[in-house]
Design a protein around this motif. Structure first.
Motif, PDB file in Angstrom:
ATOM      1  N   GLY A 206      -5.619   2.584   0.959  1.00 21.95           N
ATOM      2  CA  GLY A 206      -4.816   1.585   1.657  1.00 21.95           C
ATOM      3  C   GLY A 206      -5.685   0.728   2.557  1.00 21.95           C
TER       4      GLY A 206
ATOM      5  N   HIS B 267      -2.264  -0.570   9.250  1.00 21.92           N
ATOM      6  CA  HIS B 267      -2.513  -1.651   8.297  1.00 21.92           C
ATOM      7  C   HIS B 267      -2.231  -3.002   8.943  1.00 21.92           C
TER       8      HIS B 267
ATOM      9  N   THR C 226       0.828  -1.204   0.000  1.00 20.37           N
ATOM     10  CA  THR C 226       0.000   0.000   0.000  1.00 20.37           C
ATOM     11  C   THR C 226       0.861   1.253   0.000  1.00 20.37           C
TER      12      THR C 226
END
Lengths: 251, 172
Positions: A191, A217, A183
């Motif tokens: 993302g 993430h 990402t």
């Protein structure tokens, strides 16, 4: 082995395992240890994130898992296969059939449509064209990109290209995705969409190992491993859904 | 957190009684900061003393409804107009702990950093899990709050990483 209702249940073998595996570059006093030895088991359907500073061994770990590099000690297994005992050809075949890679720069071929990009690994593996395209379309469908299957990468947004890369990584029988900062070039909302997508693939039984610098993430994964100086120094698991505690920021 | 201004904000929409204010506040802020009803009544009494709210003529007791006055609306507008002061930051226990561990050598700073990162990562994982489960239509306040918590936790992890890098450079 455990028992359920008197029946013995064989635990599923991990799809990926590092058995005291490590990698040293060079020999003698100039030897540099890039990784390990580490013990890591990744089960089918798991989403594992790997974090750590630059030079902590994250990329080495991914290269070993993807059979792009060989451990200097210990064993790396994919679907039970000891990668070091396989011939170069067998390793390449395992890579094509089982493992999908997603890198920051995606490596989509600009001269091929989304569908052709996704079908390519299967075609290279000798799969008949028609069948490869069908599988590719199915994979694009799972990432909601079947509508744009005939577009070229340049005509897709960053997020859409990322979806195509995910579809290619999981095309056909490929069950294990190795992703390195996938990402990196995307804005935070896109993302997060990619993380949601990876999460969904894992919930459907595929497996993701994600190397990332981005803690938010990583927090989409079931497990987060922290690497430092080539070793796993820490591991956190997502609290189970049954925990009902309300998350509060530090007051 | 300003309970005074929160109550004024709710009353600016329509008059309400004490318990109604409590439930409305908790609903609009995703139930993260529970208000006790005693605190609501004390605050209402002070707001009345300062002329910012008045009781509605009828009723009385617990069912007494309150309405915002013109000076009340002005006070509310001033609150909304003033950006929240971020400087000097509130006393930050984590920062103090780490700075003192480094300066006084009374503890292993590296271990503190690592323990904290594990705990913050776990918190971040929990926020993410809640966001995955939240209904974007009906739970907007909750989602906005989770975004804020997530970004703060992420910043904390980045800061811990940076501390680790700086300390590593110093000792190495």
């Amino acid at each position: 082995m455990s028992e359920v209702d008197g029946q013995a249940i064989e635990p599923q073998p991990p799809i990926l395992s590092f058995e005291d595996a490590g990698r040293v570059h060079g020999t003698g006093p100039k030897a540099v240890r890039a990784l390990g030895p580490v013990r890591i088991d990744v089960r089918a359907g798991e989403f594992v994130a790997v974090m750590g500073p630059s030079g902590s061994g994250k990329s080495t770990l991914l290269s070993l898992a993807g059979a792009l590099d060989q451990p200097t000690d210990g064993t790396v297994r994919v679907q039970g296969w000891d990668l070091s005992t396989l011939s170069a050809g067998a390793r390449a075949a395992l890579r094509r059939r089982t493992i999908g890679f997603v890198f920051q720069d995606l490596n989509l071929l600009p001269g091929l449509t989304a569908l052709e990009n996704v079908a390519l690994p299967l075609e290279l593996d000798g799969c008949p064209l028609r069948e490869a395209r069908e599988e590719a379309l199915g994979s694009l469908e799972r990432v909601q990109m079947d509508r744009l299957a005939h577009r070229f990468p340049d005509d897709l947004s960053g997020g859409e290209q990322q979806r195509v890369a995910v579809a290619r990584a999981f095309v056909g029988p490929r069950a294990l995705m190795l992703a390195d900062e996938p990402t990196g070039a995307l804005d935070s909302v896109t993302g997060e969409m990619v993380m949601r997508l990876l999460r969904k693939q894992c919930d459907a039984g595929r497996t993701v190992v994600l190397v990332t610098h981005d803690a938010s993430h990583a927090s989409w994964a079931d497990r987060v491993l922290f690497l430092k100086d080539g070793l796993v120094v820490d591991e956190t698991r997502t609290p189970s859904a049954s925990s009902t505690a309300t998350p509060l920021p530090d007051a | 957190m300003s309970v005074r201004h929160s109550l004024l904000a709710i009353l600016a929409e329509r008059p309400a009684h004490g318990y109604g204010l409590k439930s409305r506040f908790e609903r609009d802020t995703a139930g993260i900061w529970p208000l006790n009803v005693g605190q609501v009544y004390t605050t209402l009494a002070r707001l009345e003393r300062d002329g910012l709210v008045v009781p509605r003529d009828d009723g009385g007791g617990a069912r007494q409804e309150w309405r915002i006055t013109k000076p009340g609306r002005a006070a509310l507008a001033a609150w909304y107009d003033a950006p929240v002061a971020g400087d000097p930051p509130e006393r930050d226990e984590l920062a103090i702990k780490i700075l003192l561990a480094v300066a006084t050598r009374s503890a292993d700073a590296g271990r503190i950093l690592q323990n904290q990162r594990t705990a913050t990562m776990r918190r971040l994982q929990e926020y993410t899990r809640h966001r995955r489960e939240a209904d974007p239509e009906r739970e907007l306040p909750w989602i906005l709050l989770l975004d804020a918590f997530t970004l703060k936790a992420e910043a904390e992890i980045k800061w811990l990483d940076r501390c680790e890098a700086r300390l590593g450079r110093r000792s190495g």
